[in-house]
Design a protein around this motif. Structure first.
Motif, short mmCIF file in Angstrom:
data_model
loop_
_atom_site.label_atom_id
_atom_site.label_comp_id
_atom_site.label_asym_id
_atom_site.label_seq_id
_atom_site.Cartn_x
_atom_site.Cartn_y
_atom_site.Cartn_z
N ARG A 79 0.86 -1.18 0.00
CA ARG A 79 0.00 0.00 0.00
C ARG A 79 0.90 1.23 0.00
O ARG A 79 2.06 1.18 0.41
CB ARG A 79 -0.90 0.01 1.22
CG ARG A 79 -1.86 -1.18 1.34
CD ARG A 79 -2.60 -1.09 2.66
NE ARG A 79 -1.66 -1.01 3.78
CZ ARG A 79 -1.92 -0.43 4.95
NH1 ARG A 79 -3.09 0.16 5.15
NH2 ARG A 79 -1.02 -0.42 5.92
N LEU A 80 0.35 2.34 -0.46
CA LEU A 80 1.12 3.58 -0.43
C LEU A 80 1.55 3.90 0.99
O LEU A 80 2.66 4.39 1.24
CB LEU A 80 0.28 4.72 -1.02
CG LEU A 80 1.05 5.95 -1.52
CD1 LEU A 80 2.01 5.59 -2.63
CD2 LEU A 80 0.06 7.01 -1.99
N GLN A 136 5.24 4.84 2.65
CA GLN A 136 5.45 5.98 3.54
C GLN A 136 6.10 5.56 4.85
O GLN A 136 7.08 6.17 5.30
CB GLN A 136 4.11 6.66 3.87
CG GLN A 136 3.46 7.40 2.72
CD GLN A 136 2.13 7.99 3.16
OE1 GLN A 136 1.06 7.53 2.78
NE2 GLN A 136 2.18 9.03 4.01
N GLU A 137 5.56 4.49 5.44
CA GLU A 137 6.05 4.07 6.75
C GLU A 137 7.45 3.46 6.66
O GLU A 137 8.33 3.76 7.47
CB GLU A 137 5.07 3.06 7.35
CG GLU A 137 5.48 2.58 8.74
CD GLU A 137 4.46 1.62 9.34
OE1 GLU A 137 4.80 0.99 10.36
OE2 GLU A 137 3.35 1.49 8.78
N ARG A 138 7.65 2.61 5.65
CA ARG A 138 8.93 1.91 5.54
C ARG A 138 10.08 2.87 5.29
O ARG A 138 11.19 2.68 5.81
CB ARG A 138 8.87 0.88 4.41
CG ARG A 138 10.14 0.05 4.28
CD ARG A 138 10.04 -1.02 3.20
NE ARG A 138 9.00 -1.98 3.47
CZ ARG A 138 8.86 -3.13 2.82
NH1 ARG A 138 9.71 -3.45 1.86
NH2 ARG A 138 7.87 -3.96 3.11
N TYR A 139 9.85 3.92 4.50
CA TYR A 139 10.94 4.82 4.11
C TYR A 139 10.84 6.19 4.76
O TYR A 139 11.68 7.07 4.50
CB TYR A 139 10.99 4.94 2.59
CG TYR A 139 11.21 3.59 1.94
CD1 TYR A 139 12.45 2.97 1.97
CD2 TYR A 139 10.14 2.90 1.35
CE1 TYR A 139 12.64 1.71 1.42
CE2 TYR A 139 10.32 1.64 0.80
CZ TYR A 139 11.56 1.05 0.84
OH TYR A 139 11.75 -0.20 0.31
N GLY A 147 -3.71 -1.74 -4.82
CA GLY A 147 -2.42 -1.41 -4.23
C GLY A 147 -1.31 -1.46 -5.27
O GLY A 147 -1.55 -1.43 -6.48
N ILE A 148 -0.10 -1.56 -4.77
CA ILE A 148 1.11 -1.55 -5.62
C ILE A 148 1.59 -2.99 -5.72
O ILE A 148 2.04 -3.58 -4.73
CB ILE A 148 2.20 -0.66 -4.99
CG1 ILE A 148 1.65 0.75 -4.74
CG2 ILE A 148 3.44 -0.62 -5.87
CD1 ILE A 148 2.38 1.49 -3.65
N THR A 149 1.50 -3.55 -6.92
CA THR A 149 1.84 -4.95 -7.13
C THR A 149 3.19 -5.07 -7.83
O THR A 149 3.42 -4.44 -8.86
CB THR A 149 0.77 -5.67 -7.98
OG1 THR A 149 -0.51 -5.49 -7.36
CG2 THR A 149 1.08 -7.15 -8.10
N VAL A 150 4.08 -5.88 -7.27
CA VAL A 150 5.40 -6.10 -7.87
C VAL A 150 5.25 -7.03 -9.06
O VAL A 150 4.66 -8.11 -8.96
CB VAL A 150 6.37 -6.71 -6.83
CG1 VAL A 150 7.73 -6.95 -7.46
CG2 VAL A 150 6.49 -5.80 -5.62
N ALA A 189 6.08 9.36 -1.66
CA ALA A 189 5.81 7.95 -1.92
C ALA A 189 5.09 7.76 -3.25
O ALA A 189 5.42 6.87 -4.03
CB ALA A 189 4.97 7.37 -0.78
N ARG A 190 4.11 8.62 -3.52
CA ARG A 190 3.35 8.51 -4.77
C ARG A 190 4.26 8.77 -5.98
O ARG A 190 4.17 8.06 -6.99
CB ARG A 190 2.19 9.49 -4.76
CG ARG A 190 1.26 9.34 -5.96
CD ARG A 190 0.13 10.37 -5.95
NE ARG A 190 -0.80 10.13 -4.86
CZ ARG A 190 -0.95 10.92 -3.80
NH1 ARG A 190 -0.21 12.03 -3.69
NH2 ARG A 190 -1.83 10.64 -2.87
#
Length: 245
Positions: free
Chosen positions: A30-31, A35-38, A65-68, A45-46
């Motif tokens: 998720r966005l 945000q939290e990780r970095y 969400g953001i899919t790898v 983040a966006r």
């Protein structure tokens, strides 16, 4: 294109994690996770996700969400993606692919340059080969690598094939890797200088077959060197058999 600023740092950190498979294909973020990780704002983040989408390493969809994406769907010709892969535990695969790409392209580029390059382009290639010889006499490894990069870029440009020319930034990553990774030999080999001069002279004289053959010797030896390094060997003199490149 090298990205700067906070969002560029986030892109680089995420990309390195993806290439190292610390974040795996199919994983959904998720966005808010970014945000939290970095430790960045939603705007940063966006923007980082937007850049990653442009490199085709992730997809972003509302309510999903953001899919790898799987690596075979990435833009593998993006120089930053190449550097991520070279910095990962799986760098061997990237080194091998770069060597194979050069072996496929550069002999054809040399042949095309011999038959179609302008006099100015041929003279520029000769000048770069002579600059390699000059730098080699001082045993300046960094200077030799810089001259080598310029030579191979000029060769691809001289081919007159726009697609070959645009591969120059990709294929030279293999040469740059020798500087940035612990693959550096101690000395420049005179055979490498002679081979580059032979390519430039054959191109200058319109000898397409000879130009392709000499370029083939250079890139085939580079391919062998990569295999030697991946098997745990040590580099020979820079440019010398099996390190001619």
């Amino acid at each position: 294109m090298e990205l700067h600023g906070l969002h560029g740092q986030v892109v680089g950190r995420i990309g390195e994690s993806l290439a190292a498979e610390e974040i795996r294909a199919g994983e959904v973020l998720r966005l808010e996770d970014v945000q939290e990780r970095y430790g960045v704002s939603r705007t940063v983040a966006r923007e980082a996700v937007r850049v990653l989408e442009s490199k085709r390493v992730v997809t972003s969809r509302p309510r999903v969400g953001i899919t790898v994406r799987p690596m075979d769907e990435w833009n593998l010709y993006d120089p930053q993606v190449i550097r991520w892969r070279l910095a990962s535990p799986f760098r061997g695969a990237q080194l091998r692919e770069l060597a194979e790409l050069r072996a496929a392209v550069e002999p054809s580029a040399a042949s095309l340059a011999a038959t179609g390059a302008s006099a100015d382009a041929k003279n520029a290639l000769l000048a770069l080969a002579r600059e390699m010889a000059r730098v080699a006499r001082t045993d300046d490894i960094q200077g030799f690598i810089a001259a080598d990069l310029a030579f191979h870029r000029a060769l691809l440009n001289a081919s007159g094939n726009g697609m070959f020319a645009q591969l120059s930034e990709v294929t030279e990553e293999l040469l740059v890797a020798r500087r940035d990774l612990p693959l550096m030999p101690d000395h420049v080999d005179a055979d490498s200088v002679r081979l580059h001069l032979r390519v430039a002279e054959a191109v200058s004289q319109g000898q397409a077959v000879d130009a392709a053959q000499c370029a083939g010797i250079i890139v085939d030896a580079a391919h062998r060197e990569v295999e030697q390094l991946l098997e745990g060997g040590t580099p020979c003199a820079l440019g010398g058999p099996p390190g001619t490149h």
